[in-house]
Design a protein around this motif. Structure first.
Motif, mmCIF file in Angstrom:
data_model
loop_
_atom_site.group_PDB
_atom_site.id
_atom_site.type_symbol
_atom_site.label_atom_id
_atom_site.label_comp_id
_atom_site.label_asym_id
_atom_site.label_seq_id
_atom_site.Cartn_x
_atom_site.Cartn_y
_atom_site.Cartn_z
ATOM 1 N N THR A 198 0.824 -1.206 0.000
ATOM 2 C CA THR A 198 0.000 0.000 0.000
ATOM 3 C C THR A 198 0.860 1.260 0.000
ATOM 4 O OG1 THR A 198 -0.175 -0.090 2.400
ATOM 5 C CG2 THR A 198 -1.946 -1.104 1.134
ATOM 6 N N ALA A 199 2.028 1.187 0.613
ATOM 7 C CA ALA A 199 2.925 2.341 0.589
ATOM 8 C C ALA A 199 3.357 2.629 -0.842
ATOM 9 C CB ALA A 199 4.137 2.099 1.478
ATOM 10 N N GLY A 200 3.591 1.582 -1.598
ATOM 11 C CA GLY A 200 3.952 1.760 -3.007
ATOM 12 C C GLY A 200 2.807 2.351 -3.800
ATOM 13 N N ALA A 201 1.598 1.904 -3.501
ATOM 14 C CA ALA A 201 0.427 2.447 -4.189
ATOM 15 C C ALA A 201 0.257 3.926 -3.851
ATOM 16 C CB ALA A 201 -0.821 1.664 -3.802
ATOM 17 N N ALA A 202 0.462 4.271 -2.605
ATOM 18 C CA ALA A 202 0.351 5.674 -2.202
ATOM 19 C C ALA A 202 1.440 6.509 -2.881
ATOM 20 C CB ALA A 202 0.455 5.796 -0.687
ATOM 21 N N ALA A 203 2.646 5.977 -2.960
ATOM 22 C CA ALA A 203 3.730 6.703 -3.619
ATOM 23 C C ALA A 203 3.436 6.886 -5.101
ATOM 24 C CB ALA A 203 5.051 5.957 -3.426
ATOM 25 N N ASN A 204 2.879 5.858 -5.735
ATOM 26 C CA ASN A 204 2.527 5.971 -7.148
ATOM 27 C C ASN A 204 1.433 7.010 -7.351
ATOM 28 O OD1 ASN A 204 4.366 4.022 -7.886
ATOM 29 N ND2 ASN A 204 2.877 2.360 -7.897
ATOM 30 N N ALA A 205 0.432 6.999 -6.503
ATOM 31 C CA ALA A 205 -0.655 7.976 -6.613
ATOM 32 C C ALA A 205 -0.124 9.388 -6.404
ATOM 33 C CB ALA A 205 -1.744 7.662 -5.603
ATOM 34 N N ARG A 206 0.757 9.548 -5.431
ATOM 35 C CA ARG A 206 1.349 10.860 -5.169
ATOM 36 C C ARG A 206 2.145 11.331 -6.375
ATOM 37 N NH1 ARG A 206 4.077 9.474 -0.982
ATOM 38 N NH2 ARG A 206 2.328 9.711 0.431
ATOM 39 N N ALA A 207 2.915 10.437 -6.969
ATOM 40 C CA ALA A 207 3.708 10.798 -8.146
ATOM 41 C C ALA A 207 2.808 11.179 -9.319
ATOM 42 C CB ALA A 207 4.622 9.640 -8.534
ATOM 43 N N GLU A 208 1.715 10.448 -9.512
ATOM 44 C CA GLU A 208 0.789 10.780 -10.587
ATOM 45 C C GLU A 208 0.142 12.136 -10.358
ATOM 46 O OE1 GLU A 208 -2.070 7.754 -11.522
ATOM 47 O OE2 GLU A 208 -0.561 6.180 -11.475
ATOM 48 N N LEU A 209 -0.259 12.423 -9.116
ATOM 49 C CA LEU A 209 -0.845 13.726 -8.807
ATOM 50 C C LEU A 209 0.154 14.853 -9.034
ATOM 51 C CD1 LEU A 209 -2.890 12.922 -5.594
ATOM 52 C CD2 LEU A 209 -3.798 13.612 -7.819
ATOM 53 N N GLU A 210 1.392 14.620 -8.641
ATOM 54 C CA GLU A 210 2.416 15.638 -8.830
ATOM 55 C C GLU A 210 2.662 15.876 -10.317
ATOM 56 O OE1 GLU A 210 7.103 16.429 -7.788
ATOM 57 O OE2 GLU A 210 5.961 15.029 -6.552
ATOM 58 N N THR A 211 2.710 14.812 -11.097
ATOM 59 C CA THR A 211 2.906 14.945 -12.539
ATOM 60 C C THR A 211 1.752 15.708 -13.169
ATOM 61 O OG1 THR A 211 4.178 12.893 -12.607
ATOM 62 C CG2 THR A 211 3.222 13.643 -14.675
#
Length: 59
Positions: A13-26
């Motif tokens: 889930t930490a990886g999923a959160a990091a991916n979501a954060r990266a997508e939002l930032e992009t």
């Protein structure tokens, strides 16, 4: 073996959160860049501002 830690982080889930954060930032950066393009075009000497539909296409 440098690829192993990112792979393991991507499984939880930490990886999923990091991916979501990266997508939002992009997405945020793309929107900022599009807004700058719109401003530059509107300030150019053309005298014809972008229509709202064109602004969406730039984004």
């Amino acid at each position: 073996m440098n690829w192993l830690p990112p792979l393991l982080r991507g499984l939880g889930t930490a990886g999923a959160a990091a991916n979501a954060r990266a997508e939002l930032e992009t997405a945020h950066v793309r929107n900022l860049q599009a807004a700058l393009v719109v401003q530059r075009v509107n300030r150019s000497g053309a005298g014809h501002p972008l229509l709202p539909a064109a602004e969406v296409r730039v984004a």
